[in-house]
Write an enzyme that holds these catalytic residues in place. Structure first.
Site, short mmCIF file in Angstrom:
data_model
loop_
_atom_site.label_atom_id
_atom_site.label_comp_id
_atom_site.label_asym_id
_atom_site.label_seq_id
_atom_site.Cartn_x
_atom_site.Cartn_y
_atom_site.Cartn_z
CD GLU A 1 64.04 54.86 50.28
OE1 GLU A 1 63.73 55.95 49.77
OE2 GLU A 1 63.19 54.01 50.65
CB THR B 1 28.53 43.00 32.22
OG1 THR B 1 28.91 43.77 31.08
CG2 THR B 1 29.59 41.94 32.49
CG ASP C 1 28.59 37.84 30.44
OD1 ASP C 1 27.79 37.35 29.63
OD2 ASP C 1 29.50 38.64 30.12
#
Length: 354
Positions: A56, A207, A211
């Site tokens: 605003e 994971t 990885d």
């Protein structure tokens, strides 16, 4: 022209402006504002970053002929604030500028605001309309509303799977250290774009062991999400990418509680719900959105507890024949995207309301 159609048109512009700052306004919501005088937009603005002026304020300041504000309508997708934070209340600015008419997309359910901005303006004689494109306004700030209403982050599950429904091949320890790529580089870039939008990203022990992910924005620019690991027995090696100290990381475990540089080890209670403890910690940290990247066991734990809001499922043009099966999620598909020979389906959990 029809008043409702006009209002929806200008509110749609507010939403477009607000979207420009996606991922940059945390912990604040995304807000856009438009000022209209006799059917013409004379000012507009959006909240660019926390601590900077609100939408605003930027919209009002963009109006060249300030005298026109007394005859104008201000549109904004979220209720103007009524409290003093890092910036003064926008409701007071509207009153001070003698703007006679304000149209709002949705009420702000944040306790310091909820309804108070509207009350302040109406008490000063401002005509206030609420609920124009309300559904779209709530959708835009679904992370913000979920955080404040449910006291947890907005949860996005993400994984990649093959055409025959596998997320990985069966690997022995000798094959650990590098991810098994399923999708193409364009889909992976979309993943990094999503990371730049969210505040945290979570993976499990396996994971990291399999990885060795960095969980960074290598293929995109923007805000680096907080990196999170579920590592109950602290098995992840200190030389793993995720513990390189380059970015803030949190290790949720059952053994230690300490901080070293940019890495927090947070000890959880074994007898209590693991995921709920993580979500409670993230709420305390002010984290409004979370990507859960897996692997399979971590993803399934969130799915079985119905702790998810969206699921981003990437499908690559590959077949594994056998391996680690992909999770199964039930929800409404709200988006389908193609990245060459890779695709992405976005599901929304319709059993969970914001």
């Amino acid at each position: 022209m029809n008043h409702l159609l006009d209002s929806e048109k200008y509110m749609q512009r507010c939403l477009q402006l607000a979207q420009l700052a996606e991922g940059k306004t945390y912990p604040n919501p995304m807000v856009g504002s438009v000022i209209v005088h006799k059917g013409k937009i004379i000012g507009e603005g959006y909240h660019r970053k926390a601590g900077e002026p609100h939408a605003e304020v930027n919209a009002v300041n963009s109006v060249k002929e300030q005298s026109l504000l007394k005859e104008s309508t201000l549109y904004v997708n979220l209720e103007p604030c009524a409290h003093y934070g890092k910036t003064p209340p926008c409701s007071k600015l509207i009153i001070d500028k003698k703007i006679p008419h304000v149209v709002i997309g949705c009420v702000d359910s944040f306790s310091e605001v909820s309804g108070k901005g509207i009350e302040m303006m109406e008490a000063a004689g401002v005509k206030v309309e609420v609920g124009i494109l309300e559904k779209e306004s709530l959708e835009l700030n679904r992370r913000f509303f979920t955080y404040h209403n449910k006291q947890r982050p907005y949860i996005i599950l993400k994984w990649a799977q093959t055409l025959d429904g596998f997320v990985d091949i069966d690997r022995d320890q000798a094959e650990y250290g590098q991810p098994t790529w399923i999708t193409n580089e364009w889909a992976r870039r979309a993943v990094h774009q999503q990371r730049a939008t969210e505040e945290a990203i979570l993976v499990g022990t396996y994971t990291v062991l399999k990885d060795n992910p960095s969980l960074t924005l290598r293929d995109w620019t923007g805000h680096q999400p907080l990196r999170l690991i579920i590592d109950k027995q602290c098995r992840v090696s200190s030389d793993s990418h995720i513990l390189d100290g380059m970015h803030a990381s949190v290790v949720y475990n059952y053994i230690r509680s300490e901080t070293q540089g940019s890495i927090d080890w947070v000890r959880l209670q074994e007898e209590e719900n693991l995921n709920q403890q993580i979500l409670n910690d993230l709420f305390d940290r002010g984290v409004q959105s979370l990507i859960v990247e897996g692997g399979q066991a971590t993803l399934d734990s969130f799915i079985s507890a119905n702790l998810w809001d969206e699921a981003h499922v990437y499908i690559g043009d590959r077949w594994f024949i056998n391996g680690v099966k992909a999770p199964v999620v039930k929800g409404q598909i709200i988006s389908e995207d193609a990245f060459g020979d890779s695709k992405r389906y976005i599901y929304r959990n319709r059993t969970v309301k914001v």
